[in-house]
Write an enzyme that holds these catalytic residues in place. Structure first.
Site, PDB file in Angstrom:
ATOM      1  N   ASP A 221       9.305  32.486  70.367  1.00 40.90           N
ATOM      2  CA  ASP A 221      10.669  32.213  70.806  1.00 40.90           C
ATOM      3  C   ASP A 221      10.847  30.700  70.927  1.00 40.90           C
ATOM      4  OD1 ASP A 221      13.283  32.435  72.027  1.00 40.90           O
ATOM      5  OD2 ASP A 221      12.729  34.479  72.565  1.00 40.90           O
ATOM      6  N   HIS A 295      15.995  32.064  67.527  1.00 41.72           N
ATOM      7  CA  HIS A 295      14.941  32.024  68.557  1.00 41.72           C
ATOM      8  C   HIS A 295      13.624  31.552  67.940  1.00 41.72           C
ATOM      9  CE1 HIS A 295      16.833  33.878  72.135  1.00 41.72           C
ATOM     10  NE2 HIS A 295      17.552  34.571  71.284  1.00 41.72           N
ATOM     11  N   GLU A 359      20.780  36.977  68.373  1.00 39.99           N
ATOM     12  CA  GLU A 359      21.317  35.693  68.816  1.00 39.99           C
ATOM     13  C   GLU A 359      20.960  34.540  67.880  1.00 39.99           C
ATOM     14  OE1 GLU A 359      21.419  36.383  73.609  1.00 39.99           O
ATOM     15  OE2 GLU A 359      19.502  35.732  72.798  1.00 39.99           O
TER      16      GLU A 359
HETATM   17  C1  TNX Z   1      18.919  38.292  75.694  1.00 40.17           C
HETATM   18  S1  TNX Z   1      17.799  40.883  74.462  1.00 40.17           S
HETATM   19  C2  TNX Z   1      17.877  38.076  74.816  1.00 40.17           C
HETATM   20  C3  TNX Z   1      16.629  37.429  75.291  1.00 40.17           C
HETATM   21  C4  TNX Z   1      16.781  36.920  76.694  1.00 40.17           C
HETATM   22  C5  TNX Z   1      17.488  37.954  77.555  1.00 40.17           C
HETATM   23  C6  TNX Z   1      17.597  37.541  78.986  1.00 40.17           C
HETATM   24  C7  TNX Z   1      17.726  39.911  73.323  1.00 40.17           C
HETATM   25  C8  TNX Z   1      17.557  40.549  72.060  1.00 40.17           C
HETATM   26  N1  TNX Z   1      17.853  38.589  73.539  1.00 40.17           N
HETATM   27  O1  TNX Z   1      16.265  36.389  74.413  1.00 40.17           O
HETATM   28  O2  TNX Z   1      15.530  36.630  77.205  1.00 40.17           O
HETATM   29  O3  TNX Z   1      18.785  38.193  77.030  1.00 40.17           O
HETATM   30  O4  TNX Z   1      18.173  38.503  79.799  1.00 40.17           O
END
Ligand code: TNX
Length: 559
Positions: A221, A295, A359
């Site tokens: 990440d 990420h 994301e």
């Molecule tokens: C969303 S769930 C994310 C994570 C974060 C999390 C924190 C997801 C696929 N992505 O990268 O750690 O929220 O609540």
């Protein structure tokens, strides 16, 4: 075949004999016991009497067929668990055609059971005053029978040193049990916070104790790359370390840290093999997650040529999502990822490899001539389709290595890769959409499965703004099968996961994020829906806490 049937009959006869004589014993206090097992077994009833472990007790294992070595390993695992607290070194013996020796108070692990219609994780556990049998068509079922047996013994059975003055007594029961869902998982984010190898093993042990069978290991990440890749040593020399102290990550708009401390760590390939083996012997599959295309900025620090801008970058030392992602127009990116995945599949036998996919900001791609060129030459509509192109290319790589791709629900955007499995996190919409398109699904909506979120309103005040309150009682209402699917589409819902993200959860806080919520999730994924009853669960949980106490689990104490 004939010989086996004969010995089966013989064993059954002996068992029945023992049963008849055993059940005549005078009922004792142990019969007042309740079955407090979590997750709740499909069918369980208390019968007369109780069984007590004795110095002469022995563990017998089925010594025939292709699974013999594995069954013996489960029997040894049980003996190893029982030895420290009881001080009894129960011998682990082959069952043999004549069945157990009389008077030994045997615990019998056998696959001699009519196999029709029984799943690999199903088991029957019978406790009679003179013996215990765990029958299952396959070793995982025997292992789960052993977990149930642990939970029927007094809580002190989880002590790792000798306990005096305890009767090692089990109430007589008749249990038939099997899971509702095949995929019962938990994610642990070891990027935002690094967790030690013994800690990861303990996490896996606790999963297995609750009959969970997937460990989703978040390994790369923005704030850290944690898996050794021999071809790219800079990933562990550089990408695994960031400028912070230990503890919670600060928010992106907090002032920068006034420290020259360096925090981080990584798992060597030997560490990983050790953990994967450890998990395998507990029937837990380790599903690695290698994040792409977003990420991923920690990798770009070490290899800036894989980015759109060329860098330079620093390993992110805040929460939040980096805008710097792998360049989708650069062939080198795909060469790199193919090399990384080649090493990853060697380390992880899991049929699924998680590629993240969540994301991924599109800002850099919009401004990048190479990415724009790719969009043109591939005839793509926009950056979402570019992400889809990216994921489809990676799926081809994985399929060529005989592995399946799983990714977060963003992989639906711009079109799913042909055989991808979707992990739905932004509610259950992604689960419905994927199942309707004939794709498999793992459900982990933020509403019920985000164990990084606060347990209570009071806790929420000191947690990041995006985290809503998630009490155990709400986790217990989790329904992995969304409304509006046909029976055929429902079959695509493999199960669910509880996710422990760690922006604000260092190793010492993991227990109190995961527990007791994980016990509730385990029951939603294992037990029949008709048995769901919060009052019953919460009263069993009170007894279960005594077990977690002995196991040293620092669970969140509900007020
Ligand atoms: C969303 S769930 C994310 C994570 C974060 C999390 C924190 C997801 C696929 N992505 O990268 O750690 O929220 O609540």
């Amino acid at each position: 075949m004939k010989k086996q049937t004969k010995s089966f009959v013989l064993t059954v006869t002996i068992i029945s004999l023992l049963a008849v004589t055993g059940c005549a014993t005078v009922p004792r206090a142990a019969e007042q016991a309740k079955i407090t097992v979590i997750p709740k077994p499909m069918q369980a009833k208390l019968t007369n009497g109780h069984f007590t472990l004795k110095p002469k007790s022995a563990i017998y294992y089925e010594d025939a067929g292709p699974d013999a070595a594995e069954i013996k390993a489960v029997a040894k695992y049980l003996a190893d668990r029982l030895r420290p607290p009881t001080g009894l070194s129960l011998p682990v013996l082959p069952l043999g055609p004549r069945g157990p020796e009389r008077g030994t108070g045997p615990i019998i692990l056998t696959t001699r059971i009519k196999k029709t219609g029984l799943g690999p994780e199903e088991y029957k556990l019978v406790v009679k005053p003179d013996f215990v049998t765990i029958r299952a068509p396959q070793p995982p079922g025997l292992f789960y029978g052993v977990q149930t047996l642990r939970q029927l013994l007094p809580p002190q059975i989880e002590t790792r040193k000798k306990v005096l003055g305890v009767d090692w007594t089990i109430p007589c029961v008749d249990i038939t049990d099997k899971p509702r869902f095949a995929w019962r998982g938990s994610l642990l984010d070891c990027c935002r916070q690094f967790m030690s190898v013994p800690f990861v093993k303990r996490y896996i042990d606790l999963l297995a104790y609750h009959k969970m069978n997937r460990f989703h290991w978040h390994l790369t990440d923005d704030p850290g790359w944690r898996v050794q890749i021999k071809k790219y040593p800079r990933l562990t020399e550089i990408s695994a370390w960031r400028n912070t102290g230990p503890g919670h990550l600060r928010s992106w708009d907090d002032p920068p840290p006034q420290t020259d401390e360096i925090y981080g760590g990584y798992y060597t390939q030997d560490d990983i093999k050790d953990i994967v083996d450890y998990a395998r012997s507990r029937y837990v599959i380790v599903v690695p997650e290698i994040e792409m295309p977003g990420h991923s900025s920690s990798a770009l620090v070490a290899y800036p040529e894989l980015s759109c801008t060329g860098g330079p970058f620093k390993v992110q030392n805040t929460m939040g999502i980096s805008e710097d992602v792998y360049c989708a127009g650069n062939e080198k990116t795909f060469e790199f990822l193919e090399d990384v995945l080649s090493e990853v599949v060697e380390l992880f036998p899991s049929p699924y490899i998680h590629i993240g996919g969540d994301e991924c900001p599109k800002k850099r791609w919009k401004e990048c001539p190479k990415c724009q060129e790719r969009i043109k030459t591939e005839g793509l509509k926009d950056e979402h389709e570019l992400q889809s192109y990216f994921v489809k290319r990676i799926e081809k790589v994985l399929l060529s290595k005989n592995r399946r791709l799983i990714g977060w629900d963003e992989i639906l955007e711009g079109g799913l890769a042909p055989q991808a499995t979707v992990q739905s996190w932004r509610g259950m919409k992604g689960a419905v959409a994927a199942a309707k398109q004939g794709h498999d699904v793992v459900a982990s909506p933020t509403t019920h499965c985000y164990f990084d979120y606060p347990h209570s309103k009071e806790q929420a005040a000191s947690f990041p703004y995006w985290m809503s309150v998630l009490p155990t009682e709400k986790v217990y209402t989790f329904e992995p099968l969304p409304e509006g699917l046909t029976a055929q589409q429902q079959r695509h819902i493999l199960g669910g996961e509880g996710n422990v993200w760690t922006e604000v959860a260092p190793q010492e806080e993991i227990d109190s994020r995961a527990y007791p919520r994980l016990t509730a999730l385990a029951e939603t994924l294992w037990s029949p829906k008709e048995l769901r009853n919060w009052d019953d669960f919460s009263s069993r949980l009170q007894s279960h806490y005594k077990r977690l106490d002995v196991l040293g689990v620092d669970y969140y104490r509900e007020k």
